[in-house]
Design a protein around this motif. Sequence first.
Motif, PDB file in Angstrom:
ATOM      1  N   ASN A 156      47.306  20.033  71.850  1.00 34.57           N
ATOM      2  CA  ASN A 156      46.006  20.431  71.147  1.00 34.57           C
ATOM      3  C   ASN A 156      45.129  21.256  71.786  1.00 34.57           C
ATOM      4  N   THR A 157      45.531  21.805  72.997  1.00 36.31           N
ATOM      5  CA  THR A 157      44.755  22.597  73.617  1.00 36.31           C
ATOM      6  C   THR A 157      45.332  24.107  74.035  1.00 36.31           C
ATOM      7  N   ASN A 159      41.802  24.423  71.820  1.00 36.25           N
ATOM      8  CA  ASN A 159      41.365  24.251  70.414  1.00 36.25           C
ATOM      9  C   ASN A 159      40.426  25.015  69.952  1.00 36.25           C
ATOM     10  N   VAL A 173      47.271  28.211  69.777  1.00 39.88           N
ATOM     11  CA  VAL A 173      46.188  28.255  68.990  1.00 39.88           C
ATOM     12  C   VAL A 173      46.446  28.912  67.580  1.00 39.88           C
ATOM     13  N   ASN A 176      48.681  26.429  65.691  1.00 41.59           N
ATOM     14  CA  ASN A 176      47.799  25.102  65.330  1.00 41.59           C
ATOM     15  C   ASN A 176      46.934  25.345  64.054  1.00 41.59           C
ATOM     16  N   CYS A 184      36.620  21.694  61.364  1.00 34.71           N
ATOM     17  CA  CYS A 184      36.437  22.243  62.959  1.00 34.71           C
ATOM     18  C   CYS A 184      34.917  22.230  63.038  1.00 34.71           C
ATOM     19  N   GLU A 191      39.816  20.096  65.383  1.00 36.12           N
ATOM     20  CA  GLU A 191      40.017  18.554  65.741  1.00 36.12           C
ATOM     21  C   GLU A 191      41.166  18.277  64.879  1.00 36.12           C
ATOM     22  N   PHE A 192      42.072  17.488  65.555  1.00 37.44           N
ATOM     23  CA  PHE A 192      43.390  17.352  64.844  1.00 37.44           C
ATOM     24  C   PHE A 192      43.716  15.980  64.382  1.00 37.44           C
TER      25      PHE A 192
END
Length: 274
Positions: A156-157, A159, A173, A176, A184, A191-192
Amino acid sequence: MATYAIGDIQGCYHAFQALLARLKFNPKKDTLWLVGDIINRGSGSLDVLRWCYRHQENIKVVLGNHDLHALAVAYGIKPAHRSDTLQAIIDAPDGDAMLTWLRHQPLMVSNDEYVMVHAGLMPQWKIDDAFSYAQEVECALQSVNYKDFLLNMYGNTPNIWQDDLTGINRLRVITNAMTRMRICTQDGALEFDFKGELKDIPSGYMPWFDLPTRQTQDVSIICGHWSALGLQQRANIHALDTGCLWGGKLTAMCLETKVITQVPSDPKDKCNRT
């Protein structure tokens, strides 16, 4: 001659075939745009992938997060989840050819009126830049070192987008955003965890397509990925994931007329919801 965009199929083969029948889809003259997540979770993942592979001249597909995960599982990079329905593809005699074809599909496609991406686009991106960024991931996925990309795409990073990002952080990025994003912050931080309805979005976040600073507001974008969002048809957003996998509907939109056609989920497309 018609072009139909179809929301997340996720291996729901029977609903998919019912929708094609309702559309009177003719592969000799019609075209399908598939918004990603064509396989996994539904019981007919192998049948869906075979249909797409057989009709590859008549379809445009963008990769979704489940499609990328399927590749990682098939190539032995990640273990399968209990809810995955990928083993039949892996074991199939034509599985390798179909997975190679899937690995060579893009993250974005377009015509003169629409752009299609599975999840969304970072608010800072102009459309030409977004296509360029998509090609960076596509090159990594189609290179001889594609397994390195699949191994490192999870996470997740970072983000948030920065122009000076390099290497796998940059590719992650981009991946994702295009295959996983829903909401967001005002400055575009992703935010996932949230997967719910619009009314339940946590404070400080908003749907990626509602950011007032989004650089692609003048582009008509077709997307999926967010089943709880439901069907959305706005001036510049057409969200087509209506949760067929979860007992909802499978949705198609005619690109020429914007007319919506839907079929209910089919019990034969049973899935493991754990």
